[in-house]
Enzyme design. Structure first.
Site, mmCIF file in Angstrom:
data_model
loop_
_atom_site.group_PDB
_atom_site.id
_atom_site.type_symbol
_atom_site.label_atom_id
_atom_site.label_comp_id
_atom_site.label_asym_id
_atom_site.label_seq_id
_atom_site.Cartn_x
_atom_site.Cartn_y
_atom_site.Cartn_z
ATOM 1 N N ASP A 38 0.845 -1.189 0.000
ATOM 2 C CA ASP A 38 0.000 0.000 0.000
ATOM 3 C C ASP A 38 0.881 1.240 0.000
ATOM 4 O O ASP A 38 2.037 1.192 0.406
ATOM 5 C CB ASP A 38 -0.920 0.029 1.240
ATOM 6 C CG ASP A 38 -2.166 0.860 1.022
ATOM 7 O OD1 ASP A 38 -3.266 0.277 0.854
ATOM 8 O OD2 ASP A 38 -2.063 2.113 1.013
ATOM 9 N N ASN A 91 -5.844 -4.561 -6.237
ATOM 10 C CA ASN A 91 -7.062 -3.984 -5.673
ATOM 11 C C ASN A 91 -6.953 -2.496 -5.351
ATOM 12 O O ASN A 91 -7.966 -1.810 -5.246
ATOM 13 C CB ASN A 91 -7.384 -4.796 -4.405
ATOM 14 C CG ASN A 91 -8.326 -4.107 -3.478
ATOM 15 O OD1 ASN A 91 -9.534 -4.064 -3.746
ATOM 16 N ND2 ASN A 91 -7.803 -3.544 -2.393
ATOM 17 N N TYR A 158 -13.830 7.323 -13.355
ATOM 18 C CA TYR A 158 -13.872 6.078 -12.556
ATOM 19 C C TYR A 158 -14.585 4.972 -13.345
ATOM 20 O O TYR A 158 -14.127 3.827 -13.399
ATOM 21 C CB TYR A 158 -14.590 6.359 -11.234
ATOM 22 C CG TYR A 158 -14.569 5.216 -10.241
ATOM 23 C CD1 TYR A 158 -13.436 4.967 -9.468
ATOM 24 C CD2 TYR A 158 -15.684 4.391 -10.065
ATOM 25 C CE1 TYR A 158 -13.412 3.921 -8.542
ATOM 26 C CE2 TYR A 158 -15.671 3.350 -9.144
ATOM 27 C CZ TYR A 158 -14.534 3.118 -8.379
ATOM 28 O OH TYR A 158 -14.516 2.083 -7.470
ATOM 29 N N THR A 193 -16.236 0.835 3.635
ATOM 30 C CA THR A 193 -14.776 0.981 3.777
ATOM 31 C C THR A 193 -14.460 2.469 3.953
ATOM 32 O O THR A 193 -15.347 3.320 3.765
ATOM 33 C CB THR A 193 -14.061 0.490 2.499
ATOM 34 O OG1 THR A 193 -14.380 1.404 1.442
ATOM 35 C CG2 THR A 193 -14.445 -0.921 2.109
HETATM 36 P P1 NAP Z 1 -9.985 2.184 0.532
HETATM 37 O O1 NAP Z 1 -10.663 1.862 1.795
HETATM 38 O O2 NAP Z 1 -9.723 3.630 0.204
HETATM 39 O O3 NAP Z 1 -8.611 1.361 0.418
HETATM 40 C C1 NAP Z 1 -7.816 1.497 -0.755
HETATM 41 C C2 NAP Z 1 -6.354 1.489 -0.372
HETATM 42 O O4 NAP Z 1 -5.578 1.679 -1.577
HETATM 43 C C3 NAP Z 1 -5.977 2.621 0.578
HETATM 44 O O5 NAP Z 1 -5.183 2.140 1.636
HETATM 45 C C4 NAP Z 1 -5.198 3.563 -0.331
HETATM 46 O O6 NAP Z 1 -4.245 4.340 0.375
HETATM 47 C C5 NAP Z 1 -4.534 2.587 -1.268
HETATM 48 N N1 NAP Z 1 -4.007 3.255 -2.449
HETATM 49 C C6 NAP Z 1 -4.505 4.316 -3.108
HETATM 50 N N2 NAP Z 1 -3.695 4.691 -4.097
HETATM 51 C C7 NAP Z 1 -2.639 3.834 -4.071
HETATM 52 C C8 NAP Z 1 -1.447 3.740 -4.834
HETATM 53 N N3 NAP Z 1 -1.186 4.574 -5.841
HETATM 54 N N4 NAP Z 1 -0.579 2.744 -4.528
HETATM 55 C C9 NAP Z 1 -0.820 1.890 -3.512
HETATM 56 N N5 NAP Z 1 -1.920 1.961 -2.747
HETATM 57 C C10 NAP Z 1 -2.823 2.927 -3.020
HETATM 58 O O7 NAP Z 1 -10.821 1.568 -0.675
HETATM 59 P P2 NAP Z 1 -11.733 0.255 -0.767
HETATM 60 O O8 NAP Z 1 -13.129 0.689 -0.643
HETATM 61 O O9 NAP Z 1 -11.198 -0.833 0.070
HETATM 62 O O10 NAP Z 1 -11.518 -0.053 -2.327
HETATM 63 C C11 NAP Z 1 -10.630 -1.033 -2.799
HETATM 64 C C12 NAP Z 1 -10.895 -1.224 -4.274
HETATM 65 O O11 NAP Z 1 -12.273 -1.581 -4.452
HETATM 66 C C13 NAP Z 1 -10.663 0.024 -5.127
HETATM 67 O O12 NAP Z 1 -10.093 -0.350 -6.356
HETATM 68 C C14 NAP Z 1 -12.070 0.555 -5.347
HETATM 69 O O13 NAP Z 1 -12.178 1.318 -6.529
HETATM 70 C C15 NAP Z 1 -12.850 -0.728 -5.409
HETATM 71 N N6 NAP Z 1 -14.276 -0.604 -5.118
HETATM 72 C C16 NAP Z 1 -14.696 -0.164 -3.897
HETATM 73 C C17 NAP Z 1 -16.048 -0.077 -3.642
HETATM 74 C C18 NAP Z 1 -16.604 0.365 -2.324
HETATM 75 O O14 NAP Z 1 -17.817 0.558 -2.221
HETATM 76 N N7 NAP Z 1 -15.808 0.541 -1.285
HETATM 77 C C19 NAP Z 1 -16.968 -0.417 -4.646
HETATM 78 C C20 NAP Z 1 -16.500 -0.875 -5.869
HETATM 79 C C21 NAP Z 1 -15.150 -0.971 -6.098
HETATM 80 P P3 NAP Z 1 -4.698 5.828 0.863
HETATM 81 O O15 NAP Z 1 -5.870 5.633 1.763
HETATM 82 O O16 NAP Z 1 -3.480 6.344 1.555
HETATM 83 O O17 NAP Z 1 -5.054 6.570 -0.400
#
Ligand code: NAP
Length: 254
Positions: A38, A91, A158, A193
């Protein structure tokens, strides 16, 4: 059905939070050694500690998945520490800063989203696949979204990036199906999340608005995505290739 990852090595990006952390913990519970990756060093270390607390082995690597050198180094460290790579969950991702119609989206924001949400998946697979091929195969899951299969108003970058993840998954799946590297995608609905907390503004009204779009009447939990990721990476499903698995409480069939 064999869902064990004993003696296997998993690589998870975006592992400091949300879905990535849940998947990293799930891989560890099933016996895998896990590289947690991360950009957020502190959260990533916390995930590694949580894995060690449940008796697992973890390697925490701070890495910006948009940077080729970071990705390559994280994978080299994985093989250096654990000896091989069997499963990868690409992810890490971010949401648009604002919901805006296309003509109001600035180029910098378009580039940021495409780089983090799509280019990173290409970079990760580019270096993961050769490592898997070295020992006869492996399995990769990429995170797309409901926005990967339907259009989302006000979310052009997105939506395009997440559609791109599915296209990339399918093309790569065809390239490596015969070489025993299985590549699939997951398409989560609204999952509770830190990303979702930003999206809803963390308010009761924001959460209620999102939940009103979920036929199941609630948000999903990160573990509900993690379980599907493990299943797709497991030996239980050798015939699933290039699939985009929707896990969304019915959101996209409304
Ligand atoms: P999250 O809680 O924000 O976790 C994502 C993690 O990725 C964070 O720790 C973030 O760090 C890290 N990250 C961001 N940019 C990065 C980079 N350039 N290199 C390495 N790490 C990086 O998000 P999540 O909800 O778990 O989402 C995970 C995935 O699921 C994403 O691809 C998202 O688009 C997808 N998704 C999520 C949802 C939802 O409802 N939550 C729905 C559909 C799809 P920082 O916090 O420091 O930026």
């Amino acid at each position: 059905m064999n869902l064990s990852f004993k003696n296997k090595v998993a690589f998870v990006t975006g592992a400091a939070n949300g879905i990535g952390r849940a998947a990293a913990l799930a891989f560890a519970r099933e016996g895998a050694c896990v590289t947690v990756v991360d950009i957020s060093e502190q959260g990533n270390q916390e995930t590694a500690c949580q894995i060690e607390d449940i008796g697992g082995r973890a390697l925490a690597v701070t890495c910006d998945v948009t940077r080729l050198e970071d990705v390559k180094s994280a994978l080299d460290q994985t093989v250096g520490t654990f000896g091989r790579l069997d499963a990868a969950f690409n992810n890490a991702g971010v949401e648009q800063k604002q919901l805006v119609p296309l003509a109001e989206l600035d180029e910098a924001e378009w580039d940021r989203i495409m780089t983090i949400d799509l280019r990173s998946v290409f970079l990760c697979m580019k270096y993961e696949i050769p490592l898997m091929l070295k020992h006869g195969g492996g399995a990769i899951v990429n995170t797309s979204s409901g926005a990967g299969i339907i259009g989302i108003k006000g979310n052009p970058a997105y939506t395009a990036a997440k559609h791109g993840v599915i296209g990339l998954t399918r093309a790569a799946a065809l390239d490596y199906a015969a070489a025993n590297v299985r590549i699939n995608a997951v398409c989560p609905g609204y999952i509770d999340t830190p990303m979702m907390a930003r999206f809803t503004g963390g308010t009761a009204e924001g959460r209620a608005r999102v939940i009103s779009e979920e036929p199941i009447g609630r948000m999903g939990q990160p573990e509900e995505i993690a379980n599907a990721v493990l299943w797709l990476c497991s030996d239980a499903v050798p015939f699933i290739i290039g699939h985009a698995l929707v896990i969304d409480g019915g959101q996209t069939i409304m």
